[in-house]
Design a protein around this motif. Structure first.
Motif, PDB file in Angstrom:
ATOM      1  N   VAL A 160      46.969  37.067  51.896  1.00 34.35           N
ATOM      2  CA  VAL A 160      46.579  37.991  52.964  1.00 34.35           C
ATOM      3  C   VAL A 160      45.150  37.710  53.411  1.00 34.35           C
ATOM      4  O   VAL A 160      44.836  37.754  54.594  1.00 34.35           O
ATOM      5  N   ASN A 161      44.298  37.373  52.460  1.00 27.69           N
ATOM      6  CA  ASN A 161      42.892  37.118  52.782  1.00 27.69           C
ATOM      7  C   ASN A 161      42.658  35.690  53.242  1.00 27.69           C
ATOM      8  O   ASN A 161      41.521  35.273  53.414  1.00 27.69           O
ATOM      9  N   GLY A 162      43.686  34.924  53.421  1.00 29.61           N
ATOM     10  CA  GLY A 162      43.550  33.551  53.900  1.00 29.61           C
ATOM     11  C   GLY A 162      43.006  32.603  52.848  1.00 29.61           C
ATOM     12  O   GLY A 162      42.339  31.646  53.173  1.00 29.61           O
ATOM     13  N   GLY A 163      43.259  32.911  51.602  1.00 25.94           N
ATOM     14  CA  GLY A 163      42.829  32.012  50.539  1.00 25.94           C
ATOM     15  C   GLY A 163      41.402  32.231  50.110  1.00 25.94           C
ATOM     16  O   GLY A 163      40.895  31.511  49.268  1.00 25.94           O
ATOM     17  N   GLY A 164      40.732  33.223  50.668  1.00 20.91           N
ATOM     18  CA  GLY A 164      39.346  33.502  50.284  1.00 20.91           C
ATOM     19  C   GLY A 164      39.274  34.353  49.033  1.00 20.91           C
ATOM     20  O   GLY A 164      40.192  34.425  48.244  1.00 20.91           O
ATOM     21  N   GLU A 165      38.116  34.992  48.881  1.00 19.63           N
ATOM     22  CA  GLU A 165      37.909  35.848  47.709  1.00 19.63           C
ATOM     23  C   GLU A 165      38.828  37.057  47.778  1.00 19.63           C
ATOM     24  O   GLU A 165      39.257  37.480  48.845  1.00 19.63           O
ATOM     25  N   ASP A 166      39.061  37.646  46.599  1.00 17.95           N
ATOM     26  CA  ASP A 166      39.817  38.896  46.567  1.00 17.95           C
ATOM     27  C   ASP A 166      38.924  40.001  47.096  1.00 17.95           C
ATOM     28  O   ASP A 166      37.841  40.243  46.583  1.00 17.95           O
ATOM     29  N   VAL A 167      39.340  40.626  48.151  1.00 16.42           N
ATOM     30  CA  VAL A 167      38.573  41.706  48.753  1.00 16.42           C
ATOM     31  C   VAL A 167      39.422  42.956  48.701  1.00 16.42           C
ATOM     32  O   VAL A 167      40.583  42.939  49.088  1.00 16.42           O
ATOM     33  N   GLU A 168      38.831  44.032  48.237  1.00 18.86           N
ATOM     34  CA  GLU A 168      39.567  45.276  48.084  1.00 18.86           C
ATOM     35  C   GLU A 168      39.367  46.178  49.301  1.00 18.86           C
ATOM     36  O   GLU A 168      39.284  47.384  49.193  1.00 18.86           O
ATOM     37  N   GLU A 169      39.244  45.597  50.488  1.00 18.20           N
ATOM     38  CA  GLU A 169      39.042  46.379  51.702  1.00 18.20           C
ATOM     39  C   GLU A 169      40.351  46.451  52.480  1.00 18.20           C
ATOM     40  O   GLU A 169      41.212  45.594  52.353  1.00 18.20           O
TER      41      GLU A 169
END
Length: 105
Positions: free
Chosen positions: A83-92
């Protein structure tokens, strides 16, 4: 479970043998089975096996719960990554949410 199946099989065999040999023989078989089941040694063994089965079931349940938790965490991490496009895990939140109203009749 195995004990229940064994008990049912023994009961069915006793019934068939009793029915073939007549009521008197059935009563003899039934009485012998009751004496055997009431034997303190048999009951002690049954009690021990019940305890072991309970412990095994608890251990299996705990292992299953650990595996489910680990798998759920792995799946959630994979979904977050996609969902984040392979970036960091973001809890937003994923941004502005739009709600579509369905037409009513």
């Amino acid at each position: 479970m195995k004990g229940k199946v064994l008990f049912l099989v023994a009961g069915a065999a006793g019934y068939v043998l009793g029915a073939r040999a007549g009521r008197e023989r059935y009563e003899q078989i039934s009485s012998a089975a009751s004496r055997a089941w009431g034997n303190p040694k048999v009951q002690s063994t049954v009690s021990d096996l019940e305890g072991k089965a309970t412990d095994a079931a608890k251990q299996a349940g705990a292992k299953a719960q650990e595996k489910v938790t680990a798998t759920a965490g792995s799946v959630a991490g994979s979904v977050r990554s996609k969902v984040n496009g392979g970036g960091e895990d973001v809890e937003e939140p994923l941004g502005e949410q739009h709600h579509t109203r369905m037409p009513t009749d």
